[in-house]
Scaffold this motif. Structure first.
Motif, short mmCIF file in Angstrom:
data_model
loop_
_atom_site.label_atom_id
_atom_site.label_comp_id
_atom_site.label_asym_id
_atom_site.label_seq_id
_atom_site.Cartn_x
_atom_site.Cartn_y
_atom_site.Cartn_z
N ILE A 1 20.86 -9.47 -11.27
CA ILE A 1 19.43 -9.56 -11.60
C ILE A 1 19.27 -9.38 -13.10
N GLY A 2 18.77 -10.42 -13.77
CA GLY A 2 18.58 -10.38 -15.22
C GLY A 2 19.67 -11.15 -15.95
N ALA A 3 19.25 -12.02 -16.86
CA ALA A 3 20.21 -12.81 -17.63
C ALA A 3 20.21 -12.38 -19.10
N PHE B 1 19.87 -14.27 -11.27
CA PHE B 1 18.42 -14.50 -11.15
C PHE B 1 17.72 -13.88 -12.35
N GLU B 2 16.90 -14.67 -13.03
CA GLU B 2 16.22 -14.21 -14.24
C GLU B 2 14.71 -14.43 -14.07
N ALA B 3 13.94 -13.37 -14.42
CA ALA B 3 12.49 -13.41 -14.18
C ALA B 3 11.78 -14.52 -14.96
N VAL B 4 12.14 -14.68 -16.23
CA VAL B 4 11.36 -15.60 -17.06
C VAL B 4 11.96 -17.01 -17.02
N LYS B 5 11.11 -17.98 -17.37
CA LYS B 5 11.59 -19.38 -17.38
C LYS B 5 12.36 -19.64 -18.67
N GLU B 6 11.92 -18.95 -19.75
CA GLU B 6 12.59 -19.12 -21.04
C GLU B 6 12.75 -17.74 -21.67
N ILE B 7 13.97 -17.38 -22.05
CA ILE B 7 14.20 -16.03 -22.58
C ILE B 7 13.70 -15.94 -24.02
N LYS B 8 12.79 -14.97 -24.26
CA LYS B 8 12.31 -14.73 -25.63
C LYS B 8 12.62 -13.28 -25.97
N LEU C 1 20.77 -8.02 -33.57
CA LEU C 1 21.32 -6.70 -33.27
C LEU C 1 22.75 -6.62 -33.78
N SER C 2 23.18 -5.36 -34.01
CA SER C 2 24.54 -5.18 -34.49
C SER C 2 25.41 -4.88 -33.27
N ILE C 3 26.37 -5.75 -33.06
CA ILE C 3 27.36 -5.47 -32.02
C ILE C 3 28.51 -4.77 -32.74
N ALA D 1 20.58 -5.72 -13.67
CA ALA D 1 20.55 -5.65 -15.14
C ALA D 1 19.19 -6.15 -15.59
N ASP D 2 18.15 -5.57 -14.96
CA ASP D 2 16.78 -6.06 -15.20
C ASP D 2 16.05 -5.25 -16.26
N GLY D 3 16.81 -4.65 -17.17
CA GLY D 3 16.24 -4.10 -18.40
C GLY D 3 15.50 -2.78 -18.25
N VAL E 1 7.44 3.12 -34.95
CA VAL E 1 7.28 1.69 -34.72
C VAL E 1 8.32 0.95 -35.54
N ASN E 2 8.89 -0.09 -34.93
CA ASN E 2 9.92 -0.91 -35.59
C ASN E 2 9.41 -2.34 -35.71
N TRP E 3 9.45 -2.88 -36.94
CA TRP E 3 9.16 -4.30 -37.16
C TRP E 3 10.50 -4.95 -37.46
N ASN E 4 10.78 -6.10 -36.88
CA ASN E 4 12.05 -6.75 -37.20
C ASN E 4 11.93 -8.26 -37.22
N GLY E 5 12.83 -8.89 -37.97
CA GLY E 5 12.82 -10.35 -38.06
C GLY E 5 13.99 -10.83 -38.90
N GLY F 1 22.51 1.78 -32.68
CA GLY F 1 22.90 0.38 -32.41
C GLY F 1 23.87 0.24 -31.26
N GLN F 2 23.62 1.01 -30.17
CA GLN F 2 24.61 0.99 -29.09
C GLN F 2 24.06 0.54 -27.74
N GLY F 3 22.76 0.18 -27.65
CA GLY F 3 22.21 -0.21 -26.35
C GLY F 3 22.91 -1.43 -25.77
N GLY F 4 22.97 -2.49 -26.54
CA GLY F 4 23.63 -3.71 -26.08
C GLY F 4 25.13 -3.51 -25.93
N CYS F 5 25.70 -2.75 -26.89
CA CYS F 5 27.16 -2.49 -26.82
C CYS F 5 27.50 -1.75 -25.53
P1 FAD Z 1 17.50 -6.90 -21.46
O1 FAD Z 1 18.01 -7.49 -22.70
O2 FAD Z 1 16.13 -6.32 -21.47
O3 FAD Z 1 17.58 -8.02 -20.33
C1 FAD Z 1 17.00 -7.83 -19.05
C2 FAD Z 1 16.72 -9.19 -18.47
O4 FAD Z 1 16.21 -9.01 -17.15
C3 FAD Z 1 15.66 -9.95 -19.25
O5 FAD Z 1 16.09 -11.26 -19.50
C4 FAD Z 1 14.43 -9.89 -18.35
O6 FAD Z 1 13.60 -11.03 -18.46
C5 FAD Z 1 15.07 -9.80 -16.97
N1 FAD Z 1 14.21 -9.13 -15.99
C6 FAD Z 1 13.35 -8.10 -16.20
N2 FAD Z 1 12.72 -7.77 -15.08
C7 FAD Z 1 13.19 -8.60 -14.11
C8 FAD Z 1 12.91 -8.76 -12.74
N3 FAD Z 1 12.00 -7.99 -12.12
N4 FAD Z 1 13.58 -9.72 -12.03
C9 FAD Z 1 14.51 -10.52 -12.65
N5 FAD Z 1 14.80 -10.41 -13.96
C10 FAD Z 1 14.16 -9.46 -14.69
N6 FAD Z 1 21.68 -2.74 -29.13
C11 FAD Z 1 22.84 -2.85 -29.83
O7 FAD Z 1 23.93 -2.82 -29.22
N7 FAD Z 1 22.83 -2.97 -31.19
C12 FAD Z 1 21.67 -3.03 -31.90
O8 FAD Z 1 21.70 -3.15 -33.12
C13 FAD Z 1 20.44 -2.93 -31.19
N8 FAD Z 1 19.27 -3.00 -31.86
C14 FAD Z 1 18.10 -2.94 -31.17
C15 FAD Z 1 16.90 -3.02 -31.87
C16 FAD Z 1 15.70 -2.94 -31.20
C17 FAD Z 1 14.42 -3.01 -31.97
C18 FAD Z 1 15.69 -2.80 -29.79
C19 FAD Z 1 14.40 -2.72 -29.04
C20 FAD Z 1 16.88 -2.71 -29.08
C21 FAD Z 1 18.10 -2.79 -29.75
N9 FAD Z 1 19.31 -2.71 -29.08
C22 FAD Z 1 20.50 -2.79 -29.77
C23 FAD Z 1 19.36 -2.49 -27.62
C24 FAD Z 1 19.61 -3.80 -26.86
O9 FAD Z 1 18.64 -4.75 -27.23
C25 FAD Z 1 19.52 -3.56 -25.37
O10 FAD Z 1 20.24 -2.42 -25.03
C26 FAD Z 1 20.10 -4.74 -24.60
O11 FAD Z 1 19.34 -5.90 -24.87
C27 FAD Z 1 20.09 -4.44 -23.12
O12 FAD Z 1 20.47 -5.59 -22.41
P2 FAD Z 1 20.05 -5.72 -20.88
O13 FAD Z 1 20.63 -7.02 -20.44
O14 FAD Z 1 20.40 -4.49 -20.14
O15 FAD Z 1 18.46 -5.77 -20.90
#
Ligand code: FAD
Length: 384
Positions: free
Chosen positions: A6-8, A29-36, A42-44, A153-155, A177-181, A295-299
């Protein structure tokens, strides 16, 4: 054996890659039609890059990773360099480089690597059920899917988490608050091969090079939650918050495109020990939602996936494999969330005296302490 993923995002795609290596079929299975994605980049760190290599996606890191060879802190108000050093000793110590990458490109390439056409987009899970026969995912469009087990893995707003934990979790506002781009690399802002961070007043401005001549930038400001600010006010807001800051910061503010700048109130979730309920496992932000301060959430989502694969390599008994996964991950992920929270508080002036002491430390930093901290975090991963 079939897994429902669950979640892409990074978590779901890396989990699928890890299970595929063990010969397990995955339906994604991914909730959205287009991932934004919510963040521009992010730093891996090296632990995450090692996981990408292990999962067969190292080429994505090679293509997207920016040339981040140095690290520097500068005084936000005067622009004076507080510390500046090479990251080569870190890379040599841990055996892999860090890769700052465009988030949209990373997610898109992971999806393409898997096969975009085989992922079911527009499928938002709302309910799960499990019994001896397996698991069922119920989607908001009235359809359902069955499998032998599920990786949720639905975030951070996970729907499946309540089923696994047996209670609702609350997201905790981290106080800033974090602004990024992204902007084009401009040496008037910072060197194009360096992670540069300006600090003062409990705020920070950070700039990292990613591929294709672009800088990933972010601004952090401690603020109350729920202010009436958005993309339309971003230039004015940043100009006000960083009034009197050094010229490179003003040059950066002038270069940003409000249309593509994200504004995020940063949250985490109090860590918990339960990551698995029978045949359903949480992975990535659904299992451990952290502030981005180290910077470890994605890692750590990538690490989860590697460990999940290792557990299925040891046994194909689903319950045992998932219990092992939980046992091997829960301390590590809790540690990372709490480490990030601590770093967050110091960086963002929760106690300004402590933050000031950190600024003073930075002025005497040779690089050794920061590299040691980074090395320890990286070394805690499964492929150290
Ligand atoms: P997500 O990326 O949130 O993916 C979850 C997916 O599940 C989404 O595509 C969503 O649409 C889908 N979903 C949600 N609900 C449902 C549902 N009900 N049914 C089906 N699908 C669903 N991490 C790092 O390692 N290095 C960094 O430098 C870093 N910088 C960051 C900076 C910011 C500002 C933020 C906010 C986060 C940062 N992170 C960083 C953290 C990182 O972005 C997350 O930890 C990572 O994206 C988590 O991945 P995920 O797949 O678990 O969740």
């Amino acid at each position: 054996m079939k897994a429902l993923i669950i979640g892409a995002g990074i978590g779901g795609m890396s989990a699928a890659a890890a299970l595929k290596q063990q010969g397990i079929e995955c339906d994604i299975f991914e909730a959205v039609k287009e991932i934004k994605p919510v963040g521009a980049a992010l730093s891996i760190w090296s632990n995450g890059v090692k996981c990408m290599n292990h999962l067969g996606m190292g080429h994505i890191m090679d293509q997207l990773g920016g040339p981040m060879h140095y690290l520097a802190y500068q005084d936000g108000l005067t622009g004076t360099v507080m510390t500046q050093f090479s990251l080569t000793p870190l890379v040599e110590a841990v055996g892999e480089r860090p890769c700052p990458v465009s988030r949209a490109d990373l997610q898109s390439q992971m999806i393409d690597w898997w096969g975009r056409d085989t992922i079911q987009f527009g499928k938002r899970i709302e309910k799960v059920a499990q019994d001896d026969a397996g698991v069922t995912a119920y989607f908001t469009d009235g359809t359902h899917a069955t499998g032998d087990f599920m990786i949720a893995a639905d975030g951070t707003h996970s729907k499946v988490r309540t089923h696994v934990l047996g209670y609702e979790t609350e997201r905790r506002y981290a106080g800033y608050v974090n602004w990024n781009g992204l902007v084009n690399i401009d040496e008037d802002i910072a060197p194009g091969n360096q992670w540069t961070t300006f600090v003062a007043e409990g705020k920070r401005v950070s700039i990292m090079p990613i591929a294709e001549g672009r800088f990933y930038f972010f601004f952090d400001v401690p603020l109350p939650k729920g202010l009436a600010e958005d993309r339309s006010t971003v230039i004015k807001d940043l100009s006000d918050y960083f009034k009197g800051w050094a010229q490179p910061v003003q040059t950066l503010i002038a270069a940003i495109d409000p249309e593509t700048t994200n504004r995020i109130e940063i949250h985490d979730i109090e860590p918990f020990d339960t990551l698995v309920k029978d045949k359903i496992a949480l992975l990535g932000d659904s299992a451990h939602s952290t502030t981005p301060d180290i910077g470890q959430g994605g890692c750590s989502a990538l690490e989860d996936a590697v460990v999940l694969g290792q557990c299925f390599a040891e046994t194909q008994d689903i319950t045992n494999a998932l219990k092992n996964y939980e046992e091997k991950r829960r301390f590590r992920v809790k540690d990372l969330v709490l480490k990030a929270r601590k770093r967050c508080d110091v960086t963002h002036g929760k106690d300004m005296q402590e933050t000031q002491a950190w600024y003073n430390e930075l002025r005497h930093e040779t690089g050794d302490n920061i590299i040691e901290g980074l090395r320890n975090t990286i070394a805690g991963g499964p492929l150290a």
